[in-house]
Each structure stands twice: as C-alpha cells, then as structure tokens.
Write a protein that holds these residues in place. Structure first.
Motif, PDB file in Angstrom:
ATOM      1  N   PHE A  52      37.209-127.370 -19.246  1.00 39.48           N
ATOM      2  CA  PHE A  52      36.007-127.808 -18.547  1.00 39.48           C
ATOM      3  C   PHE A  52      35.566-126.683 -17.606  1.00 39.48           C
ATOM      4  CE2 PHE A  52      33.504-131.666 -17.743  1.00 39.48           C
ATOM      5  CZ  PHE A  52      32.711-131.217 -16.703  1.00 39.48           C
ATOM      6  N   ASP A  53      34.507-125.985 -18.001  1.00 43.13           N
ATOM      7  CA  ASP A  53      33.998-124.870 -17.206  1.00 43.13           C
ATOM      8  C   ASP A  53      32.485-124.807 -17.374  1.00 43.13           C
ATOM      9  OD1 ASP A  53      33.582-123.849 -19.763  1.00 43.13           O
ATOM     10  OD2 ASP A  53      35.319-122.507 -19.692  1.00 43.13           O
ATOM     11  N   ASN A  54      31.875-123.701 -16.998  1.00 40.66           N
ATOM     12  CA  ASN A  54      30.421-123.570 -17.126  1.00 40.66           C
ATOM     13  C   ASN A  54      30.026-122.788 -18.373  1.00 40.66           C
ATOM     14  OD1 ASN A  54      31.306-121.078 -16.241  1.00 40.66           O
ATOM     15  ND2 ASN A  54      29.531-120.695 -14.930  1.00 40.66           N
ATOM     16  N   GLY A  55      30.958-122.654 -19.319  1.00 35.90           N
ATOM     17  CA  GLY A  55      30.665-121.924 -20.547  1.00 35.90           C
ATOM     18  C   GLY A  55      29.512-122.525 -21.337  1.00 35.90           C
ATOM     19  N   TYR A  56      29.355-123.827 -21.252  1.00 38.44           N
ATOM     20  CA  TYR A  56      28.264-124.512 -21.958  1.00 38.44           C
ATOM     21  C   TYR A  56      26.917-123.907 -21.597  1.00 38.44           C
ATOM     22  CZ  TYR A  56      24.856-128.328 -22.681  1.00 38.44           C
ATOM     23  OH  TYR A  56      23.752-129.081 -23.013  1.00 38.44           O
ATOM     24  N   TYR A  57      26.700-123.676 -20.305  1.00 38.08           N
ATOM     25  CA  TYR A  57      25.409-123.147 -19.842  1.00 38.08           C
ATOM     26  C   TYR A  57      25.237-121.683 -20.224  1.00 38.08           C
ATOM     27  CZ  TYR A  57      25.397-127.519 -17.307  1.00 38.08           C
ATOM     28  OH  TYR A  57      25.443-128.862 -17.003  1.00 38.08           O
ATOM     29  N   LYS A  58      26.320-120.949 -20.234  1.00 35.62           N
ATOM     30  CA  LYS A  58      26.253-119.566 -20.698  1.00 35.62           C
ATOM     31  C   LYS A  58      25.875-119.515 -22.172  1.00 35.62           C
ATOM     32  CE  LYS A  58      29.707-117.941 -17.365  1.00 35.62           C
ATOM     33  NZ  LYS A  58      31.061-117.351 -17.180  1.00 35.62           N
ATOM     34  N   ASN A  59      26.410-120.456 -22.937  1.00 32.89           N
ATOM     35  CA  ASN A  59      26.061-120.534 -24.353  1.00 32.89           C
ATOM     36  C   ASN A  59      24.575-120.819 -24.548  1.00 32.89           C
ATOM     37  OD1 ASN A  59      28.733-120.145 -25.130  1.00 32.89           O
ATOM     38  ND2 ASN A  59      29.174-122.325 -25.261  1.00 32.89           N
ATOM     39  N   LEU A  60      24.014-121.694 -23.724  1.00 38.31           N
ATOM     40  CA  LEU A  60      22.597-122.025 -23.852  1.00 38.31           C
ATOM     41  C   LEU A  60      21.729-120.789 -23.671  1.00 38.31           C
ATOM     42  CD1 LEU A  60      22.240-125.443 -21.965  1.00 38.31           C
ATOM     43  CD2 LEU A  60      22.774-125.006 -24.355  1.00 38.31           C
ATOM     44  N   LEU A  61      22.071-119.986 -22.679  1.00 36.51           N
ATOM     45  CA  LEU A  61      21.289-118.771 -22.428  1.00 36.51           C
ATOM     46  C   LEU A  61      21.451-117.751 -23.546  1.00 36.51           C
ATOM     47  CD1 LEU A  61      21.907-118.278 -18.590  1.00 36.51           C
ATOM     48  CD2 LEU A  61      19.962-119.374 -19.730  1.00 36.51           C
ATOM     49  N   ALA A  62      22.564-117.843 -24.283  1.00 29.86           N
ATOM     50  CA  ALA A  62      22.807-116.938 -25.415  1.00 29.86           C
ATOM     51  C   ALA A  62      22.302-117.533 -26.723  1.00 29.86           C
ATOM     52  CB  ALA A  62      24.298-116.631 -25.526  1.00 29.86           C
ATOM     53  N   LEU A  63      21.519-118.612 -26.643  1.00 30.52           N
ATOM     54  CA  LEU A  63      20.974-119.306 -27.817  1.00 30.52           C
ATOM     55  C   LEU A  63      22.073-119.835 -28.727  1.00 30.52           C
ATOM     56  CD1 LEU A  63      17.970-116.962 -28.761  1.00 30.52           C
ATOM     57  CD2 LEU A  63      18.023-118.898 -27.183  1.00 30.52           C
ATOM     58  N   LYS A  64      23.131-120.357 -28.088  1.00 28.48           N
ATOM     59  CA  LYS A  64      24.237-120.929 -28.845  1.00 28.48           C
ATOM     60  C   LYS A  64      24.518-122.367 -28.422  1.00 28.48           C
ATOM     61  CE  LYS A  64      26.527-116.498 -29.782  1.00 28.48           C
ATOM     62  NZ  LYS A  64      27.770-115.708 -29.642  1.00 28.48           N
ATOM     63  N   GLY A  65      23.445-123.085 -28.125  1.00 30.98           N
ATOM     64  CA  GLY A  65      23.572-124.506 -27.856  1.00 30.98           C
ATOM     65  C   GLY A  65      23.627-125.243 -29.182  1.00 30.98           C
ATOM     66  N   LEU A  66      24.695-125.986 -29.424  1.00 31.17           N
ATOM     67  CA  LEU A  66      24.921-126.562 -30.748  1.00 31.17           C
ATOM     68  C   LEU A  66      23.900-127.635 -31.119  1.00 31.17           C
ATOM     69  CD1 LEU A  66      26.754-126.636 -33.246  1.00 31.17           C
ATOM     70  CD2 LEU A  66      28.155-128.357 -32.067  1.00 31.17           C
ATOM     71  N   LEU A  67      23.649-128.572 -30.229  1.00 36.01           N
ATOM     72  CA  LEU A  67      22.767-129.686 -30.526  1.00 36.01           C
ATOM     73  C   LEU A  67      21.332-129.398 -30.089  1.00 36.01           C
ATOM     74  CD1 LEU A  67      25.044-132.608 -29.256  1.00 36.01           C
ATOM     75  CD2 LEU A  67      24.961-131.602 -31.551  1.00 36.01           C
ATOM     76  N   SER A  68      20.406-130.050 -30.742  1.00 36.95           N
ATOM     77  CA  SER A  68      19.010-129.931 -30.326  1.00 36.95           C
ATOM     78  C   SER A  68      18.840-130.400 -28.888  1.00 36.95           C
ATOM     79  CB  SER A  68      18.121-130.757 -31.255  1.00 36.95           C
ATOM     80  OG  SER A  68      16.782-130.751 -30.810  1.00 36.95           O
ATOM     81  N   SER A  69      19.593-131.451 -28.520  1.00 40.18           N
ATOM     82  CA  SER A  69      19.523-131.972 -27.150  1.00 40.18           C
ATOM     83  C   SER A  69      20.083-130.988 -26.139  1.00 40.18           C
ATOM     84  CB  SER A  69      20.273-133.306 -27.055  1.00 40.18           C
ATOM     85  OG  SER A  69      21.614-133.170 -27.502  1.00 40.18           O
TER      86      SER A  69
END
Length: 333
Positions: free
Chosen positions: A258-275
C-alpha cells in the motif's frame, strides 16, 4: 437568581458524571466511536488483528479483497454488512450482483473473526464492525496508514441485489456517473480520487478492462490514453475473447504494498481501469490531486484515513435498528 443558576449547573454536572460512569453503549447508542466495545468486548481489536494478519500473510491479495468488500458494502445500503449475507428464502444475496459475482472474496476471513469473537462475547460485536476493523488492519499490514475506526454499527436484516447492481461504481462508468454515485453517498471529489487509491493493491480481471485494449478506437487498437508497451503486455494475457478471469495487478510496480505507486502509474499512462484513467484525463481538480499524491505519499495517506472514516459513516444502523448477527452469512431469525 445566582443561587438558582449555580444549582442548575450542579445538576447538569451531576448528570454528566452519572452518564460517564456507565458503559458507552448506554450513553450514545446512535453515535459511532472507536471505544464502543471497550466495556463489552475489550479484546475485539486484538482478535481481528491476529486473524487478519494470518490471512494476509497466507495470501497478500486478501488485504485488497477485504477493502473492496467494505467499499461494496457501504455503497449499497450503507455500511451494514448486507454484502455478507447469503441467499435464503427471503434474501437474494448481493454476492450475485454483477460487481460481486465471481470477484467478491474475503468472506471466510470475516467468518473466522466472527466465530472467534462469538466464543468470548456472544452477540456483542456486529459483522459490519468486524469488517471495518479488518479493513483498517489489512491496510496497515500492507504498509498503509492507520486510523481509529468509529464503531457501533449494527447488521442489516436484508440485502439489495438491485442496489448492488446500480450503486457500486463500475470500471467503465463515465467520470460524471462515478462522481454522482460518490456524491449520493455523501462523498466528494476528493474522496473519489483518494479512495480510488485503494487500487494500489489488488488485482482486476481481464473482463474489467478488455474494452480499453481492443474497442475504444473502433479499429482494434489500444486506448490512446494507455501507454503502448503496457497495453501490449496486457493484450498478451487478456485476449480479445476468452480469459475473462485472468488477473492483472492494479499497481504492477508494487501490487501487494500500500503506497502511492497507483498515482505514479496514472501519470505514466498505466492506469489499468478506465475508472482509473479518467482521474487524470477528465477533470482538472482530480488531475491536480493525482499529481499531489504521486509526489507526496504522506498527503495521500492522511486523506485516505479521513476518507475511509467518512465512508464508514454512510447510513449505518445504530441503536435498536438492525441486529447483531450470530453468523455473518444469515440473519438471526
């Protein structure tokens, strides 16, 4: 006059002191607070933590499953444990709904905790409060923030299959649809972005994002908002047809932390779901929050704790409403 006022003050102070001498459940049955079970079941926190620790150690994915269970419970009829109910003669289980079917899990962990608590303090701690505590502990166990869980909820006497199908945000819902679903539960745009951060752990099924890989552009090419090499990796194990249940980490960099990697992924265009993707493409306020959380994990953690507490207050049953189930999968009668 002064003598009358002084006597009145003394009466009020005496009443307060008498109230404070009784267990909390006799003082404020309609208020949630972390110390609710301090008198009636002082060991509940230790029991929950012990069993959740074993479950997450055995299967790290369980932390995300419990979190999702709590979220899907609160968004239907409020935080009332309705998602835990199996179907019966009078109840159609929410486990059959589209958001939960073949994906909701963690029920056995809640059952084990409930059984352990019942042996010591029968019909004292609600199933929904057990779930709320388990979610806090599983978040901490995977490296996330802690918070004092407000307690005192009671369990529902029924479920809502239609509510489960209609009220839970879906991976392919539009930005406005998801935001509206949050607002209808008393949550705002900050809660929307922050609670989406729970996707820093756990997995999603191929069927939840396939449309992004093949259909959005109309020519069989990946969604242009998805980083190309990442999309290619996903397509390798999420074919155009078949493989619906194949699992993919929501945060491929640290799927069990559980970290902030999710948000880093979003900025790298690696958000898995459309949501996930819509948080950084549809709205300036959400985009700014994504950038803030990607840069500052402490800010994310602080707000996540606040938003989880806020979500836990969605129309709970308290006082004489609902019941304390003996077994979480069925109502007492």
């Amino acid at each position: 006059m002064a003598h009358f006022i002084n006597n009145a003050i003394l009466v009020v102070l005496l009443a307060l002191s008498l109230l404070l001498s009784f267990p909390p459940t006799t003082i404020a049955a309609n208020v949630l607070y972390p110390q609710f079970y301090d008198f009636s079941c002082p060991q509940v926190n230790d029991i929950v933590k012990s069993i959740v620790s074993k479950a997450v150690a055995k299967e790290p994915r369980m932390a995300a499953s419990l979190l999702r269970l709590h979220f899907h419970d609160c968004f239907v009829k409020g935080c009332d444990g309705s998602i835990l109910l199996d179907s019966s003669g009078t109840i159609t289980s929410e486990k059959r709904s589209v958001p939960n079917r073949n994906s909701a899990r963690g029920f056995e962990v809640i059952d084990e905790i409930k059984s352990a608590v019942e042996k010591i303090y029968p019909q004292t701690v609600s199933c929904v409060d057990i779930l709320a505590l388990a979610v806090r502990d599983s978040t901490v166990l995977t490296g996330g923030p802690s918070w004092d869980v407000p307690l005192g909820r009671r369990d529902s006497l029924g479920a809502s299959l239609s509510g489960s199908n209609q009220n839970i945000p879906a991976p392919n819902n539009t930005f406005q649809t998801i935001l509206t679903k949050f607002k209808l539960k008393g949550l705002d745009i900050v809660d929307f972005v922050t609670l989406s951060g729970s996707h820093t752990i756990g997995n999603a099924r191929c069927t939840s994002f396939r449309q992004r890989l093949y259909n959005n552009t109309g020519n069989g090419q990946p969604d242009f908002k998805l980083e190309r090499s990442y999309a290619a990796q996903l397509r390798a194990n999420c074919p155009r047809t078949g493989g619906d249940q194949n699992l993919f980490p929501l945060d491929p960099g640290s799927p069990t932390k559980f970290d902030n990697g999710y948000y880093k992924n979003l900025l790298a265009l690696k958000g898995l779901l459309s949501s996930d993707e819509i948080l950084y493409t549809q709205n300036q306020e959400t985009y700014d929050l994504v950038k803030l959380y990607a840069k500052n994990e402490d800010e994310f953690f602080k707000q996540f704790a606040k938003s989880m507490i806020k979500m836990g207050y969605i129309t709970p049953l308290t006082g004489n409403h609902g019941e304390i189930r003996k077994i979480c999968r069925r109502v007492n009668n």
